[in-house]
Write a protein that holds these residues in place. Structure first.
Motif, PDB file in Angstrom:
ATOM      1  N   GLU A  48       0.834  -1.215   0.000  1.00 20.00           N
ATOM      2  CA  GLU A  48       0.000   0.000   0.000  1.00 20.00           C
ATOM      3  C   GLU A  48       0.867   1.263   0.000  1.00 20.00           C
ATOM      4  O   GLU A  48       0.607   2.210  -0.738  1.00 20.00           O
ATOM      5  CB  GLU A  48      -0.880  -0.014   1.241  1.00 20.00           C
ATOM      6  N   LYS A  80       2.531   1.821  -3.292  1.00 24.55           N
ATOM      7  CA  LYS A  80       1.596   2.395  -4.261  1.00 24.55           C
ATOM      8  C   LYS A  80       1.434   3.903  -4.017  1.00 24.55           C
ATOM      9  O   LYS A  80       1.415   4.687  -4.962  1.00 24.55           O
ATOM     10  CB  LYS A  80       0.240   1.693  -4.147  1.00 24.55           C
ATOM     11  N   TYR A 124       8.494  -0.008 -10.136  1.00 20.63           N
ATOM     12  CA  TYR A 124       7.334  -0.328  -9.287  1.00 20.63           C
ATOM     13  C   TYR A 124       6.784  -1.718  -9.634  1.00 20.63           C
ATOM     14  O   TYR A 124       6.436  -2.499  -8.758  1.00 20.63           O
ATOM     15  CB  TYR A 124       6.250   0.742  -9.482  1.00 20.63           C
TER      16      TYR A 124
END
Lengths: 74, 492
Positions: B76, B79, B129
């Protein structure tokens, strides 16, 4: 493999998926085909292919696609 | 900013080359530091304050890529970091590109290479990512990737994975590669100065004076001239910067592959501004077309209407969105958006009609069908240029209408005089001869010939004659250029 070739053949009947080994590198498949293929994998095999998986190594041949499907199933 | 052919730039380039190849003898492991210093020096040449934005983007993105690699950070939070850094990139880009108010208030212009390094940085951010790319070894190495001076002027949009292995290894001087780099630079000079600069004023004079009476033949002449001017300007500039980069042995992403030999509009976009197209495909088209709602829509269409519609509609819609963004990237002007939508729509409709094409029993191979498809694509691309070359959409439609309803071919010689184009016959003659060279080279490249390698194998006298002829064309062109030599794709 036969089932996979049938699925792919429905999307691009003009391509020899059993023999081609550079489907992306030789630009035989375009981005529209890729979306159709990924969607078909979702429906037939229940696997979710992510945008990050859309690399030539996973799509250059039917064999590579099958290996990716098996990997994603695990 | 110095011109790419100016004495200042050439002296700078010579100094950097000497230092770079001398560094291979003195401290080979740190040869790349010369490239970083040269790139930062080049960047500050364009204005010191703008370095702040480059540093901000580099630092944020580099730090983020290392956070993604840390095992203790939750998915989380990763992100959140990704979204935050992504927003920072587009905030800076949007501030400069789309808010004239900010530029007027600050007195700043768009920082050199802003679009190009933003796109490069975003690709690195998203690839690290998604685990497709390892984080850069050091901040300075990452900074070199973003600031590499040949790419700052007008791209191409490079990827870290392709550039890093080239930057960070020691490199001996290779005279063969060096000569190939010089050839590419020279070919770019020929395109830019003997073609693009010979034609630029024709386009600007015709399309800034559009009225309801404009003859279709003048419009078609202007659009054809634009198609060659724009191609030689952009690809010529790219050849020059690719050539400069190759002098250091570093090959950047190709941006053009004989686009006017394309056999469909989709094929054209795989050959024109390739690095932008690839970026849009990887970071906009696929994520959008494979988003949850789109997947559901695709499956619904397949059940209801079968394979063809489930294939063409979602991908077509995502493609239209991509071209809308490409249009927006060119500028927040209505004509660019119409141009983007035109391209997206034609490709989507063409894909919908693919089964029909298959039913019509046209031959698949052969020179005749290839020529037909190439000419058809050239015409479609040129219809698109009506909304690119002409900056007022109303004028674009007037020109399009008059092309079909008021062609007046027999009145061309008189009608063209109205536009007071400041050119003489020599302009067009120089451009025509140089274009012929570009055409022959492109034809050979389309047939898979490595033209530069082939030239190196020819006798030295022949090569010298060819170089002198091209140099003469360029030298003859300079006095005839009516407009200053900036590049169309700079300042993006």
């Amino acid at each position: 493999m036969e089932e996979l070739l049938k699925v792919l053949g429905e999307i691009r009947p003009d391509v020899d998926f059993a023999g081609e080994t550079a489907l992306i590198d030789d630009q035989i498949l375009d981005s529209f085909d890729m979306i159709a293929i990924v969607s078909a994998f979702d429906e037939h095999y229940g696997v979710t292919v992510k945008p990050a998986d859309l690399v030539p190594e996973n799509f250059n041949s039917a064999e590579a696609m099958l290996a990716m499907i098996n990997r994603l199933k695990k | 900013m110095p011109e790419l052919y100016s004495m200042q730039f050439l002296l700078f380039l010579a100094a950097v080359l000497i230092c770079y190849y001398a560094a291979e003898k003195l401290f080979p492991r740190f040869q790349w530091v010369i490239l970083l210093c040269a790139s930062l020096f080049f960047y500050t040449w364009a204005g010191l304050p703008y370095v702040v934005f480059l540093l901000a983007v580099s630092a944020a993105c580099y730090r983020a890529s290392h956070i993604f690699a840390e095992p203790g950070v939750s998915a989380e939070n990763k992100k959140r970091v990704m979204v935050g850094v992504l927003l920072l990139h587009f905030l800076i880009l949007g501030l400069f590109k789309y808010t004239g108010l900010f530029r007027r208030w600050s007195g700043w212009v768009i920082p050199l290479g802003l679009s190009y390094y933003t796109f490069q940085s975003v690709s690195y951010l998203l690839d690290t990512y998604n685990g497709k790319q390892e984080a850069a070894g050091s901040f300075w190495k990452y900074l070199l990737f973003l600031s590499w001076f040949p790419q700052l002027l007008q791209g191409p949009i490079n990827r870290f994975g392709a550039m890093a292995p080239q930057f960070f290894r020691s490199r001996k001087f290779d005279s063969r590669l060096f000569r190939k780099g010089l050839m590419r630079y020279g070919y770019g000079v020929l395109k830019k100065y003997a073609v693009a600069n010979m034609l630029a004023a024709t386009v600007s004079h015709i399309f800034t004076q559009v009225d309801g009476d404009i003859s279709g033949c003048v419009v078609v002449f202007g659009i054809l001239v634009y198609s060659f001017q724009q191609y030689t300007d952009f690809s010529g500039g790219i050849d020059m910067v690719m050539g400069v980069s190759e002098l250091f042995g570093i090959e950047m992403s190709e941006n053009f592959r004989q686009p006017y030999f394309a056999v469909s509009l989709a094929d054209f976009w795989r050959r024109w501004h390739i690095s932008l197209g690839a970026w849009m495909k990887d970071y906009v088209f696929y994520p959008l077309a494979l988003s949850k709602p789109m997947r559901k829509w695709t499956q619904h269409l397949r059940r209801k209407f079968g394979m063809q519609w489930s294939r063409s509609l979602p991908a077509g819609a995502a493609n239209i969105a991509v071209f809308f963004l490409v249009g927006l990237w060119h500028g927040a002007d209505l004509h660019f958006l119409v141009w983007g939508l035109f391209n997206g729509l034609v490709i989507a409709v063409s894909d919908c009609m693919a089964p029909l094409y298959r039913k019509v029993n046209l031959p698949k191979k052969g020179a005749g069908i290839r020529l037909f498809r190439t000419l058809r694509t050239f015409i479609i691309v040129n219809i698109g240029w009506y909304f690119d070359a002409i900056t007022d959409v109303r004028d674009s439609f007037i020109c399009l209408r008059n092309t079909f309803t008021r062609f007046r071919a027999s009145a061309f010689a008189g009608d063209i005089l109205i536009y007071q184009i400041p050119y003489r016959r020599e302009n067009y003659m120089i451009a025509a001869v140089a274009l012929l060279i570009v055409f022959v080279v492109s034809l050979l490249q389309e047939r898979g010939v490595d033209v530069r390698e082939g030239l190196l194998k020819k006798p030295a006298v022949l090569r010298l004659c060819l170089y002198l002829f091209c140099a003469l064309l360029v030298l003859m062109a300079f006095p005839f250029a009516a407009e200053a030599g900036g590049f169309m794709y700079a300042n993006f």
